[in-house]
Design a protein around this motif. Structure first.
Motif, PDB file in Angstrom:
ATOM      1  N   LYS A  99       0.816  -1.208   0.000  1.00  0.00           N
ATOM      2  CA  LYS A  99       0.000   0.000   0.000  1.00  0.00           C
ATOM      3  C   LYS A  99       0.856   1.267   0.000  1.00  0.00           C
ATOM      4  CE  LYS A  99      -2.438  -1.397   3.651  1.00  0.00           C
ATOM      5  NZ  LYS A  99      -2.073  -2.810   3.777  1.00  0.00           N
ATOM      6  N   THR A 100       2.061   1.170   0.594  1.00  0.00           N
ATOM      7  CA  THR A 100       2.878   2.372   0.746  1.00  0.00           C
ATOM      8  C   THR A 100       3.215   3.036  -0.589  1.00  0.00           C
ATOM      9  OG1 THR A 100       3.857   1.206   2.618  1.00  0.00           O
ATOM     10  CG2 THR A 100       4.869   3.285   1.989  1.00  0.00           C
ATOM     11  N   VAL A 101       3.620   2.247  -1.567  1.00  0.00           N
ATOM     12  CA  VAL A 101       3.986   2.871  -2.844  1.00  0.00           C
ATOM     13  C   VAL A 101       2.768   3.421  -3.580  1.00  0.00           C
ATOM     14  CG1 VAL A 101       6.190   1.725  -3.231  1.00  0.00           C
ATOM     15  CG2 VAL A 101       4.083   0.588  -3.968  1.00  0.00           C
TER      16      VAL A 101
ATOM     17  N   ILE B 194      -4.245   8.498   5.208  1.00  0.00           N
ATOM     18  CA  ILE B 194      -4.261   7.980   6.580  1.00  0.00           C
ATOM     19  C   ILE B 194      -3.961   6.490   6.543  1.00  0.00           C
ATOM     20  CG2 ILE B 194      -5.602   7.718   8.687  1.00  0.00           C
ATOM     21  CD1 ILE B 194      -7.260  10.062   7.905  1.00  0.00           C
ATOM     22  N   ASP B 195      -2.830   6.114   7.118  1.00  0.00           N
ATOM     23  CA  ASP B 195      -2.462   4.702   7.119  1.00  0.00           C
ATOM     24  C   ASP B 195      -3.106   4.028   8.320  1.00  0.00           C
ATOM     25  OD1 ASP B 195      -1.285   2.384   6.299  1.00  0.00           O
ATOM     26  OD2 ASP B 195       0.716   2.855   7.050  1.00  0.00           O
ATOM     27  N   GLU B 196      -3.521   2.789   8.148  1.00  0.00           N
ATOM     28  CA  GLU B 196      -4.180   2.042   9.233  1.00  0.00           C
ATOM     29  C   GLU B 196      -5.311   2.882   9.814  1.00  0.00           C
ATOM     30  OE1 GLU B 196      -3.271  -0.962   9.479  1.00  0.00           O
ATOM     31  OE2 GLU B 196      -1.302  -0.931   8.549  1.00  0.00           O
ATOM     32  N   GLN B 197      -6.220   3.262   8.951  1.00  0.00           N
ATOM     33  CA  GLN B 197      -7.228   4.249   9.318  1.00  0.00           C
ATOM     34  C   GLN B 197      -8.094   3.835  10.511  1.00  0.00           C
ATOM     35  OE1 GLN B 197     -10.815   4.396   8.728  1.00  0.00           O
ATOM     36  NE2 GLN B 197     -10.966   2.226   8.229  1.00  0.00           N
TER      37      GLN B 197
ATOM     38  N   VAL C 251       1.707  -2.735  13.755  1.00  0.00           N
ATOM     39  CA  VAL C 251       1.273  -2.277  12.437  1.00  0.00           C
ATOM     40  C   VAL C 251       2.404  -1.782  11.555  1.00  0.00           C
ATOM     41  CG1 VAL C 251      -1.087  -1.692  13.053  1.00  0.00           C
ATOM     42  CG2 VAL C 251       0.716  -0.013  13.373  1.00  0.00           C
ATOM     43  N   GLY C 252       2.334  -2.194  10.312  1.00  0.00           N
ATOM     44  CA  GLY C 252       3.112  -1.545   9.272  1.00  0.00           C
ATOM     45  C   GLY C 252       4.592  -1.851   9.133  1.00  0.00           C
ATOM     46  N   ILE C 253       5.239  -2.268  10.216  1.00  0.00           N
ATOM     47  CA  ILE C 253       6.698  -2.401  10.161  1.00  0.00           C
ATOM     48  C   ILE C 253       7.148  -3.328   9.027  1.00  0.00           C
ATOM     49  CG2 ILE C 253       8.716  -3.232  11.463  1.00  0.00           C
ATOM     50  CD1 ILE C 253       7.495  -0.553  12.387  1.00  0.00           C
TER      51      ILE C 253
HETATM   52 MG    MG Z   1       1.600  -0.473   5.631  1.00  0.00          MG
END
Ligand code: MG
Ligand code: ADP
Length: 695
Positions: free
Chosen positions: A306-308, A400-403, A554-556
């Protein structure tokens, strides 16, 4: 007609000042209306009467009998037992009321006053054999003093309320019955007859009366359908209204897709976009380039990239001369995004800034100025970005990441940071909305889905193991040059839970199991600089093992980490476990998730089973929803979804659809009605939840 919102429960017979206080404090009931809208959680059928001769041990029954001899006994020092002989035309049985001695004074008094030799009563309870006698442990009883039709505790379908220790069902039934008798006719019907007819609904007054005291299960269902319909109608009115408003808003700024940043960015990437990423980026660009603001949810499983996608959206804004925000729920994640993104846009001549809570005053002042002057292009940070003194020169897109980690209010504040009309909003989540709910509830969101993982990924192998085997397994992977996470639930030893704590365990594991390897420790109580240092050291392979609390949830993204060991896995919810597992499996190496700890409850067994069986975030979200129920799953606070009192977002799909239909019709034909319906609703839609629609 009286306004039942304004009438205090004090006006109900049997509600004194003290009780009124307790009702407010424990059940949130203040007005007559609150009381009438305090719905049962279940209904018990006590309408089928049995004869004493028919009673069998283990059954729950209701019987109509005459009272014979009564007596009181002490059992040990603590229990007091009230016994009564019962008889009907077919035989004799005994009833027992067992109470704790220290609490039983009032109960005993009322039993002695009511259950007297010769009176006729209904008794509901479970049947046991006491030597040769049939004995009933009483759950409820009711003396027949009035017309049998007016009974509220036995001889009928009986409501069971969600209660705290301070109240009994019997008491609640009494006061709700008298409220309903006295005030049901003062409930206002806000829905016009034509809708009631068309959707085969019952009158609201009927609904309130029969939800509490139905004569049949059919009438209860009818009442429930109407009340659920009302709840969903309120929500859909709000959502529809906002959809209309958004569709009418025309942005007063425009992007310019020159690709002067996007093309070099794409060419610098060490990989190709997946098909799914391309499709989603197109949807987002089309949306951003259109005249109405974007309000889009990007859902994609952990590791789907999702990041890119987010970065692409930000680059479109920046090559058009605007600013972009990326908001993350934790400092660790914000820091990681900061590092990753700086790397990804290396050489593109852009300014990226990080805004987190515990920056030095001086640094913060400096960044604040850069943001206000429009010098910084991308601003990455935690909720610290929301602080009032941070003002943007030309913010156009917010990501917004991990909304689901953010509340409604926060989402609103951040949108208002833009000086433009209709800034674009992209929310990202790895906890997808279960398919069963679809768009019905999130009527105002457009949804994009990443439905494939980058190529060359193996599904993560998930297994339950013993500690010893787990550590040996980890060591073996470390010898191959890979890295591992070990996750503990708590930082410090907690006396209450007696869980192994990360700090203590890290010290021990360092000296024993992982002697000779390099072990790092990270947890939420460290300073941000310390956390950042440890994460970047781990990313650079200075540690083989990282022992952590759920701060890494989350996310790492550390692609070289291939094993995650989750201690006390039985204590986490499914979504958290899935998120934790998603920390591995981020490269083309085979990855493993090892679950330690014994599942003690059925639910925790089921969670671990689901996790070992599937890697599919959608399936997991659906299971999670089933296990936890909608309230907890969405975390009503977080999602902005109202707390449905009676509607069930899982099973009431057809009611939701109808309510949506009606909402559209009302807004089209009689918009004033929408206002009066919402103003009259139990929840505070007009002030709080209405904002849900906007984000
Ligand atoms: Mg992520
Ligand atoms: P998430 O959706 O969980 O936020 P990330 O954006 O962190 O996932 O991406 C996970 C990993 O996959 C990162 O290391 C990222 O660089 C990598 N990645 C993303 N897209 C691709 C792709 N198309 N091909 C290969 N690797 C990719």
């Amino acid at each position: 007609m009286q306004n039942i919102d304004k009438i205090s429960v004090r006006y109900i017979k049997a509600v004194g000042e003290k009780t009124a206080d307790k009702l407010r404090k424990f059940l949130g009931i203040e007005s007559v209306r609150d009381l009438l809208y305090y719905f049962p959680r279940a209904w018990e059928d006590r309408s089928k009467l049995k004869k004493i001769s028919e009673l069998k041990p283990g059954e729950n029954v209701t019987i109509k009998v005459k009272v014979g001899n009564v007596l009181t006994e002490m059992w040990g020092r603590n229990l007091i037992v009230f016994k009564a002989e019962l008889q009907d035309s077919t035989g004799i049985a005994f009833a027992t009321w067992i109470r704790r001695y220290n609490r039983s004074y009032d109960v005993l008094k009322s039993l002695k006053n009511n259950v007297k030799m010769g009176v006729e009563i209904f008794v509901t309870g479970s049947v046991e054999m006491d030597f040769w006698c049939k004995m009933i442990r009483v759950v409820d009883y009711e003396v027949i003093t009035k017309d049998e039709k007016d009974l509220i505790n036995t001889n009928r379908i009986v409501p069971i309320y969600p209660l705290t220790e301070d109240f009994s069902n019997k008491y609640l039934r009494t006061i709700i019955k008298s409220a309903s008798d006295k005030y049901a006719n003062d409930i206002q019907e806000t829905l016009p007859e034509k809708y009631i007819k068309k959707y085969n609904l019952c009158d609201i007054r009927y609904a309130i009366q029969y939800i509490h005291f139905p004569d049949t299960f059919e009438s209860k269902d009818k009442a429930r359908r109407r009340l659920a319909f009302n709840e969903f109608l309120n929500l859909e009115l709000v959502l529809e209204k906002f959809r209309q408003q958004r569709k009418m808003t025309v942005k007063n700024f425009k992007y310019n897709l020159t690709k002067k940043l996007l093309t070099p960015f794409k060419e610098n990437l060490p990989f190709e976009f997946t098909k799914s990423q391309k499709k989603v980026i197109n949807e987002i660009f089309e949306n951003m380039l259109a005249e109405h603001p974007m309000n889009r949810l990007l859902q994609g499983d952990v590791g789907s990239g999702k990041t890119v996608v987010a970065l692409s959206a930000m680059l479109l804004a920046i090559e058009s001369g605007f600013q972009a925000i990326l908001l993350a729920p934790t400092e660790i994640l914000a820091e990681q995004h900061f590092m990753t993104i700086k790397k990804l846009i290396d050489g593109l001549h852009m300014e990226v800034d990080l805004v987190i809570g515990r920056m030095t005053k001086k640094k913060k002042e400096e960044i604040r100025k850069r943001i206000a002057d429009g010098l910084s292009n991308i601003i990455i940070g935690t909720h610290a970005i929301l602080e009032e003194d941070i003002k943007f020169k030309k913010l156009a897109v917010v990501i917004i990441d991990e909304q689901h980690r953010f509340g409604v209010e926060q989402r609103l504040i951040i949108k208002k940071k833009s000086v433009f009309l209709g800034a674009d909003l992209l929310m990202m989540t790895a906890t997808p909305i279960p398919r069963t709910l679809g768009l019905t509830l999130y009527g105002d969101l457009d949804i994009s889905t990443l439905n494939e993982l980058p190529p060359g990924r193996y599904p993560i192998e998930t297994v339950e193991m013993s500690d010893k085997n787990a550590y040996n397994f980890v060591k073996d992977r470390l010898k191959h040059g890979e890295q591992a996470f070990i996750v503990y639930p708590l930082v410090d030893e907690s006396e209450k839970l007696q869980l192994k704590s990360a700090v203590k365990e890290a010290e021990k594991l360092k000296e024993t199991e992982f002697k000779g390897f390099s072990v790092g420790l990270i947890h939420g109580r460290l300073k941000p600089e310390e956390k950042e240092k440890i994460m970047s050291d781990f990313a650079q392979k200075k540690y083989d093992v990282l022992i952590s609390t759920t701060v890494i949830e989350v996310g790492i993204d550390i692609p070289n980490a291939t094993v995650i060991v989750i201690e006390h896995a039985d204590r986490y919810g499914l979504s958290t476990l899935h998120q934790l597992r998603g920390r591995v499996g981020r490269s083309n190496k085979e990855s493993y998730c090892i679950l330690l700890g014994e599942a003690k409850t059925d639910n925790s067994k089921r969670r671990l089973e689901v996790l070992t069986k599937t890697n599919d975030g959608f399936k997991i979200a659906e299971e999670d929803l089933m296990i936890r129920g909608p309230g907890e799953f969405f975390g009503t606070e977080q999602s902005g979804l109202p707390n449905f009192r009676i509607g069930n977002v899982l099973t009431d799909l057809s009611i939701i659809r109808e309510a949506k239909q009606v909402a559209i019709e009302i807004l089209k034909n009689e918009p004033n009605l929408a206002y009066s319906i919402l103003a009259n609703s139990k929840e505070d839609y007009l002030n709080k939840n209405i904002e849900f629609g906007e984000v």
